[in-house]
Design an enzyme around this catalytic site. Structure first.
Site, PDB file in Angstrom:
ATOM      1  N   LYS A 216       0.819  -1.214   0.000  1.00 12.56           N
ATOM      2  CA  LYS A 216       0.000   0.000   0.000  1.00 12.56           C
ATOM      3  C   LYS A 216       0.853   1.265   0.000  1.00 12.56           C
ATOM      4  O   LYS A 216       0.373   2.340  -0.317  1.00 12.56           O
ATOM      5  CB  LYS A 216      -0.978  -0.006   1.170  1.00 12.56           C
ATOM      6  CG  LYS A 216      -2.081  -1.051   0.987  1.00 12.56           C
ATOM      7  CD  LYS A 216      -3.104  -1.011   2.102  1.00 12.56           C
ATOM      8  CE  LYS A 216      -4.256  -1.964   1.829  1.00 12.56           C
ATOM      9  NZ  LYS A 216      -3.921  -3.374   2.152  1.00 12.56           N
TER      10      LYS A 216
HETATM   11  C1  LIG Z   1      -4.623  -4.475   1.477  1.00 16.56           C
HETATM   12  C2  LIG Z   1      -3.893  -5.780   1.442  1.00 16.56           C
HETATM   13  C3  LIG Z   1      -4.256  -6.829   0.548  1.00 16.56           C
HETATM   14  C4  LIG Z   1      -5.474  -6.743  -0.332  1.00 16.56           C
HETATM   15  O1  LIG Z   1      -5.311  -5.854  -1.409  1.00 16.56           O
HETATM   16  P1  LIG Z   1      -6.586  -5.328  -2.233  1.00 16.56           P
HETATM   17  O2  LIG Z   1      -6.065  -4.305  -3.148  1.00 16.56           O
HETATM   18  O3  LIG Z   1      -7.537  -4.784  -1.217  1.00 16.56           O
HETATM   19  O4  LIG Z   1      -7.159  -6.511  -2.945  1.00 16.56           O
HETATM   20  C5  LIG Z   1      -3.472  -7.964   0.525  1.00 16.56           C
HETATM   21  N1  LIG Z   1      -2.400  -8.097   1.328  1.00 16.56           N
HETATM   22  C6  LIG Z   1      -2.031  -7.138   2.202  1.00 16.56           C
HETATM   23  C7  LIG Z   1      -0.861  -7.370   3.087  1.00 16.56           C
HETATM   24  C8  LIG Z   1      -2.749  -5.945   2.291  1.00 16.56           C
HETATM   25  O5  LIG Z   1      -2.382  -5.000   3.174  1.00 16.56           O
END
Ligand SMILES: *Cc1c(COP(=O)(O)O)cnc(C)c1O
Length: 434
Positions: free
Chosen positions: A107
């Protein structure tokens, strides 16, 4: 480039408006009105390009009409300032390690880019203050808070449920200060999310302050995630992989990450197919099997960032494929694994290969083990550092994990939070007083 709503009942808007608004007024998600194709020679050059170089060219194709070229390049390079290596785990299976950024999760990419783009739109607009509201169960809050730290003209309010966030996660957004305010809500994650949603709908609040969201609903957060799909492909091809036989496997929750990959493919990236890997929250898997989308309450799992019962970006997937189930099924396959299966995969992978998976990456790794066909190379997205889930990983694998230095550094900061009840009037009064 204009941005249109997936619901189709709101007017098209500029990039700036899409970023500042987050969600369209008809509750739809913004999509670029057209998806640009990248020229052939770009793909020939890719294997020898650096991540910031390729990200800048992709950003130019997407956002070049709306952002000054030099500024766009500078902000893209600044956002993509950490490595994203492709690591071989075993023959035919590679991990794209997305956890080398400041908060050790993928993210960071979208949050850093969005923060800088918003900062760009705020330039020369000294009186404007954009307020980012973010509800978090852990990872989103830290990526957004760190991405936006010190960005002029932006304030961030992170709402988190008191006592329900791990100490490692909590320090990553409560110790920052400056333009970041952590709000400890006496309630559950759903209460935090409801407060944020209510704020976006509150007329008085929206008239007195500019509010936006920084989750993957926001185009400036989800689109930049496509950079690393290109980079993964380029690294695989540079190491001799057949460019036409690459499968990307994405551990999915809200489906922002995989949607960025699907758009990268539309721009010309020759990914053969995708796998959307789910934990027990198998709504998308069931959609693939039946053609019916039935949202439900989320179930708590050890891959908790994927505990989503009604993925927001599903609307974008449907939109990309014109609601054609057959077309979606042809490019994306699914899977769903229980906590027991995820744990077993983490343990077996460590014994067999020496690679430590985090619970999210493990879901995707297992999907590749079960679904990869002869001649294909599989790349799974390792979305977070295993040390972010230290207790779980150590309990399951028996291996002691070191806490990386940049995670440990947060621990020495001083916690600063504002405590609030899970009550909208109290939250609103607080925001209006800021
Ligand atoms: C947010 C997150 C996901 C999921 O990603 P999306 O874009 O919501 O599908 C998977 N793994 C981790 C570690 C995350 O923080």
């Amino acid at each position: 480039m204009k941005y249109r709503s997936t619901t189709g009942k709101a007017p098209e808007v500029s990039l700036e408006e899409a970023v500042v608004k987050g969600l369209a007024p008809d509750r739809g998600l913004y999509m670029p009105e057209r998806i640009p194709s990248l020229p052939h020679d770009f793909f020939d050059r890719l294997p020898s390009m650096s991540l910031p170089e390729m990200a800048s060219e992709i950003a130019e194709a997407l956002f070049g009409e709306d952002v000054d070229s030099e500024a766009l390049k500078a902000l893209t390079v600044d956002a993509m300032n950490f490595p994203i290596p492709l690591v071989k785990v075993k023959d035919g299976v590679y991990s794209l390690e997305l956890f080398h950024g400041p908060t050790l999760a993928f993210k960071d990419v979208g949050a850093r880019f969005m923060a800088r783009l918003l900062g760009y739109f705020n330039r020369g607009n000294k009186d404007r203050m954009v307020n980012v509201l973010v509800a978090t169960s852990g990872d989103t809050g830290s990526a957004v808070a760190n991405g936006f730290l010190g960005v002029e003209g932006v304030r961030v309010f992170v709402l988190y449920p008191k006592g329900k966030v791990s100490p490692i996660q909590e320090v990553q957004f409560t110790t920052l200060g400056k333009n970041i305010t952590a709000l400890e809500i006496e309630g559950a994650f759903d209460d935090c999310q409801n407060l944020v949603k209510q704020a976006f709908l509150d007329k008085e609040l929206n008239e007195s302050m500019m509010l936006t969201s920084a989750n993957s609903i926001n185009v400036a957060r989800f689109l930049p995630q496509m950079f690393y799909y290109f980079y993964a492909w380029a690294q695989a091809v540079a190491s001799g992989t057949d460019p036409e036989n690459i499968v990307m496997c994405v551990p999915s929750g809200n489906f922002g990450n995989i949607t960025a990959g699907l758009i990268a493919k539309r721009m010309g990236l020759p990914i053969k197919r995708f796998i959307a890997a789910n934990n027990a929250n198998d709504i998308f898997y069931r959609y693939l099997c039946s053609g019916e989308y039935i949202p439900c309450a989320s179930i708590q799992t050890i891959a908790n960032a994927m505990d989503v019962g009604d993925p927001s970006n599903f609307a974008r997937v449907l939109d990309l494929y014109s609601h054609d189930h057959g077309a979606i099924y042809a490019e994306i396959s699914g899977c769903t694994y229980s906590d027991a299966e995820i744990g077993e995969t983490m343990k077996n992978a460590l014994e067999e290969t020496g690679y430590v998976l985090d619970p999210h990456g493990a879901v995707a790794y297992r999907a590749l083990e079960e679904q990869l066909k002869c001649g294909e190379t599989g790349i799974f997205l390792e979305t977070a550092h295993p040390a972010k889930f230290k207790e779980t990983v150590e309990r399951i694998t028996g291996k002691k994990l070191d806490i990386p230095q940049r995670l440990a550094a947060f621990m020495s900061g001083k916690k600063q939070t504002v405590s609030l009840p899970a009550d909208f009037d109290a939250f609103k009064t607080f925001l209006l007083s800021c």
